[in-house]
Write a protein that holds these residues in place. Structure first.
Motif, short mmCIF file in Angstrom:
data_model
loop_
_atom_site.label_atom_id
_atom_site.label_comp_id
_atom_site.label_asym_id
_atom_site.label_seq_id
_atom_site.Cartn_x
_atom_site.Cartn_y
_atom_site.Cartn_z
N GLU A 1 25.60 -3.59 -5.69
CA GLU A 1 26.36 -4.83 -5.70
C GLU A 1 25.47 -6.02 -5.37
N GLU A 2 25.94 -7.19 -5.74
CA GLU A 2 25.24 -8.41 -5.41
C GLU A 2 25.77 -8.94 -4.08
N ILE A 3 25.01 -9.83 -3.45
CA ILE A 3 25.44 -10.40 -2.18
C ILE A 3 25.44 -11.93 -2.28
N GLU A 4 26.21 -12.54 -1.43
CA GLU A 4 26.36 -13.99 -1.46
C GLU A 4 25.50 -14.60 -0.36
N ILE A 5 24.34 -15.12 -0.74
CA ILE A 5 23.46 -15.81 0.19
C ILE A 5 23.80 -17.29 0.19
N THR A 6 23.81 -17.89 -1.00
CA THR A 6 24.26 -19.27 -1.15
C THR A 6 25.76 -19.26 -1.44
N PRO A 7 26.57 -20.05 -0.72
CA PRO A 7 28.02 -20.03 -0.93
C PRO A 7 28.39 -20.19 -2.40
N GLY A 8 29.17 -19.22 -2.89
CA GLY A 8 29.63 -19.26 -4.27
C GLY A 8 28.66 -18.69 -5.27
N VAL A 9 27.46 -18.25 -4.82
CA VAL A 9 26.45 -17.70 -5.74
C VAL A 9 26.11 -16.28 -5.32
N ASP A 10 26.39 -15.30 -6.19
CA ASP A 10 26.06 -13.90 -5.92
C ASP A 10 24.74 -13.54 -6.61
N THR A 11 23.85 -12.95 -5.86
CA THR A 11 22.56 -12.54 -6.42
C THR A 11 22.25 -11.11 -5.97
N ASP A 12 21.39 -10.43 -6.73
CA ASP A 12 21.03 -9.06 -6.38
C ASP A 12 19.95 -9.08 -5.30
N HIS A 13 19.71 -7.93 -4.71
CA HIS A 13 18.61 -7.80 -3.76
C HIS A 13 17.87 -6.49 -4.02
N ASP A 14 17.54 -6.28 -5.31
CA ASP A 14 16.77 -5.10 -5.71
C ASP A 14 15.34 -5.22 -5.19
N LEU A 15 14.63 -4.10 -5.23
CA LEU A 15 13.24 -4.06 -4.77
C LEU A 15 12.43 -3.23 -5.75
N THR A 16 11.42 -3.82 -6.35
CA THR A 16 10.56 -3.13 -7.31
C THR A 16 9.14 -3.07 -6.77
N THR A 17 8.55 -1.89 -6.81
CA THR A 17 7.20 -1.70 -6.29
C THR A 17 6.39 -0.85 -7.28
N TYR A 18 5.19 -1.33 -7.60
CA TYR A 18 4.26 -0.58 -8.45
C TYR A 18 2.99 -0.31 -7.66
N ALA A 19 2.32 0.78 -8.00
CA ALA A 19 1.07 1.12 -7.34
C ALA A 19 0.11 1.75 -8.34
N GLY A 20 -1.16 1.44 -8.17
CA GLY A 20 -2.22 2.09 -8.93
C GLY A 20 -3.22 2.68 -7.96
N TYR A 21 -3.79 3.82 -8.29
CA TYR A 21 -4.72 4.48 -7.36
C TYR A 21 -5.88 5.12 -8.12
N LEU A 22 -6.98 5.28 -7.38
CA LEU A 22 -8.21 5.89 -7.90
C LEU A 22 -8.78 6.82 -6.85
N GLY A 23 -9.49 7.83 -7.30
CA GLY A 23 -10.21 8.70 -6.39
C GLY A 23 -11.48 9.20 -7.04
N PHE A 24 -12.59 9.19 -6.29
CA PHE A 24 -13.87 9.67 -6.81
C PHE A 24 -14.49 10.64 -5.81
N ASN A 25 -14.77 11.86 -6.25
CA ASN A 25 -15.38 12.88 -5.41
C ASN A 25 -16.90 12.85 -5.59
N PHE A 26 -17.61 12.43 -4.54
CA PHE A 26 -19.07 12.51 -4.58
C PHE A 26 -19.50 13.97 -4.55
N THR A 27 -18.81 14.75 -3.74
CA THR A 27 -18.96 16.20 -3.68
C THR A 27 -17.55 16.77 -3.51
N PRO A 28 -17.35 18.10 -3.57
CA PRO A 28 -16.02 18.63 -3.33
C PRO A 28 -15.46 18.30 -1.95
N ASP A 29 -16.33 17.89 -1.01
CA ASP A 29 -15.89 17.63 0.36
C ASP A 29 -15.94 16.16 0.75
N ILE A 30 -16.32 15.28 -0.16
CA ILE A 30 -16.40 13.84 0.14
C ILE A 30 -15.72 13.07 -0.99
#
Length: 433
Positions: free
Chosen positions: A231-260
């Motif tokens: 549902e939307e919520i009323e923050i400004t009187p008479g105006v309903d707006t959503d409060h969704d949350l979108t999050t993106y992530a990117g990641y990398l990994g590099f093994n110098f050796t199997p243990d590092i």
């Protein structure tokens, strides 16, 4: 091997199968039979004879703290300076329905358990896992969604985002070099499994992850979280707006050796204007977008011989939000970690963690840990937390550990923030079977 009755197999049958596979390995190879698949099938038999398996954990802490109340909170209640805390008691029950389908449940302390009712029990997790066409694994029921943990991006208390137990449909698929996850979770108004600045909010959490292991050294991937409120919520009187949350992530990994390995993850978040207006709470205008990132050097003990080493540095915008509402570094300080005083503003908190663990032999281990948070805010002091721990493996099922932890918030913080430092001495008994 192909037709053995999984429900009626005995321990003697399994031992015989193991011997036969070893004895006739060359003949099986010549017939084109994949021996590793047979090994996996026998391992299933050995683990789940009769279709049932049982495991459990018990964690009992004797805690003794200083005069400050930093470490003395549990379940939102002040429980005293010293406490005996049975904070984990879990029973895992698994039923193998057939070769492709299993049921798993975890029984443990209810989310309603607190200082007044610490022994309340609940069915914490309960889910069924099965195989769909095209080798798609399907999991349905109450389960844990914690992508960051599965990828190895934290070793402390929680992920930076979305370590939650919730009702979900989850699909996973592996192509060898790449893995894909897609989950649909229902966020019910139970007031605890997913945080929201608007009480009484319900919605959906959609999570996706594509992880590619390009070779034995390099991996990369993308994560997406979409928190869609009903549902939307009323923050400004008479105006309903959503409060969704979108999050993106990117990641990398590099093994110098199997243990590092050198690895890092970067988050971008769009909270929407209405959500930030709820979070603002007198902190001025907040940007709709925020970000966070951390870089980690993960060195296993096999590389240095005498110790493992985890070096982590990161930055988190002060309006970056974790939907689980957890402090990722509150491993020893009860409900308080170094991020407890983090304000909500347009500045950025800088985080440093160094952890070194030494496994001296099959009985003794030691741990050293240091965490620091710089809130980048004039009237709030930096927070530091350092830890020393000694562990003794009394038997394969029982470990004892003795821990000293010191958590310091500084002395010049405004009203509503924590001040001073406190220490914790903890004697832990951990039993697993």
């Amino acid at each position: 091997l192909a037709r053995i009755d999984l429900e009626k197999a005995s321990k003697q049958d399994v031992e015989m199968l193991k011997k036969l596979i070893v004895e006739f390995k060359d003949e099986l190879d010549a017939l084109g039979v994949k021996v590793d698949q047979l090994d996996e099938r026998v391992a299933v038999l050995e683990t789940d004879l009769g279709g049932w398996s049982l495991a459990g954990e018990l964690r009992f802490d004797a805690k003794f703290t200083g005069d400050n109340e930093t470490n003395n909170w549990r379940g939102g209640n002040l429980v005293g300076k010293n406490q005996f805390d049975l904070n984990r008691y879990r029973l895992f029950v698994r039923k193998r329905i057939d070769e492709n389908t299993s049921f798993t449940t975890r029984i443990g302390p209810s989310n309603k358990a607190d200082a007044t009712d610490p022994r309340a029990l609940a069915w914490e997790l309960y889910y069924v896992t099965t195989k769909l066409p095209y080798d798609i694994e399907f999991t349905v029921g109450r389960q844990t969604l914690d992508i960051e943990d599965a990828l190895g991006f934290y070793i402390d208390n929680d992920s930076w985002f979305a370590d939650v137990d919730t009702e979900a449909l989850k699909f996973t698929k592996s192509w060898g070099v790449a893995d894909f996850l897609l989950a649909f979770a229902r966020v019910n108004d139970d007031g605890w499994n997913i945080d929201d600045p608007v009480e009484g909010t319900e919605g959906f959490l959609i999570a996706a992850n594509i992880n590619a292991n390009f070779n034995e050294k390099f991996r990369a991937g993308l994560i997406g979280y979409w928190y869609l409120t009903d549902e939307e919520i009323e923050i400004t009187p008479g105006v309903d707006t959503d409060h969704d949350l979108t999050t993106y992530a990117g990641y990398l990994g590099f093994n110098f050796t199997p243990d590092i390995e050198l690895k890092g993850i970067y988050y971008m978040q769009d909270a929407g204007a209405s959500r930030n207006r709820v979070l603002r709470n007198g902190n001025g205008d907040l940007e709709d977008s925020s970000s966070a990132w951390k870089a980690i050097l993960d060195v296993k003990q096999e590389a240095l011989k005498f110790t493992s080493l985890w070096l982590e540095y990161g930055q988190m915008d002060n309006n970056f939000e974790d939907i689980a509402g957890a402090d990722p570094y509150a491993l020893y300080g009860g409900s308080g970690g170094v991020l407890f005083n983090r304000p909500i503003n347009t500045n950025t908190t800088k985080l440093l963690m160094v952890t070194a663990e030494q496994q001296w032999n099959d009985k003794w281990r030691t741990l050293l840990r240091y965490v620091q948070a710089d809130y980048d805010t004039v009237n709030i002091d930096n927070a530091t937390d350092w830890t020393v721990e000694v562990g003794y493996q009394y038997s394969p099922a029982i470990e004892f550990s003795l821990t000293y932890d010191n958590l310091d918030y500084g002395d010049n913080n405004p009203v509503g923030r924590r001040n001073g430092d406190d220490h914790l001495i903890r004697f832990r008994t951990f039993v697993s079977f």
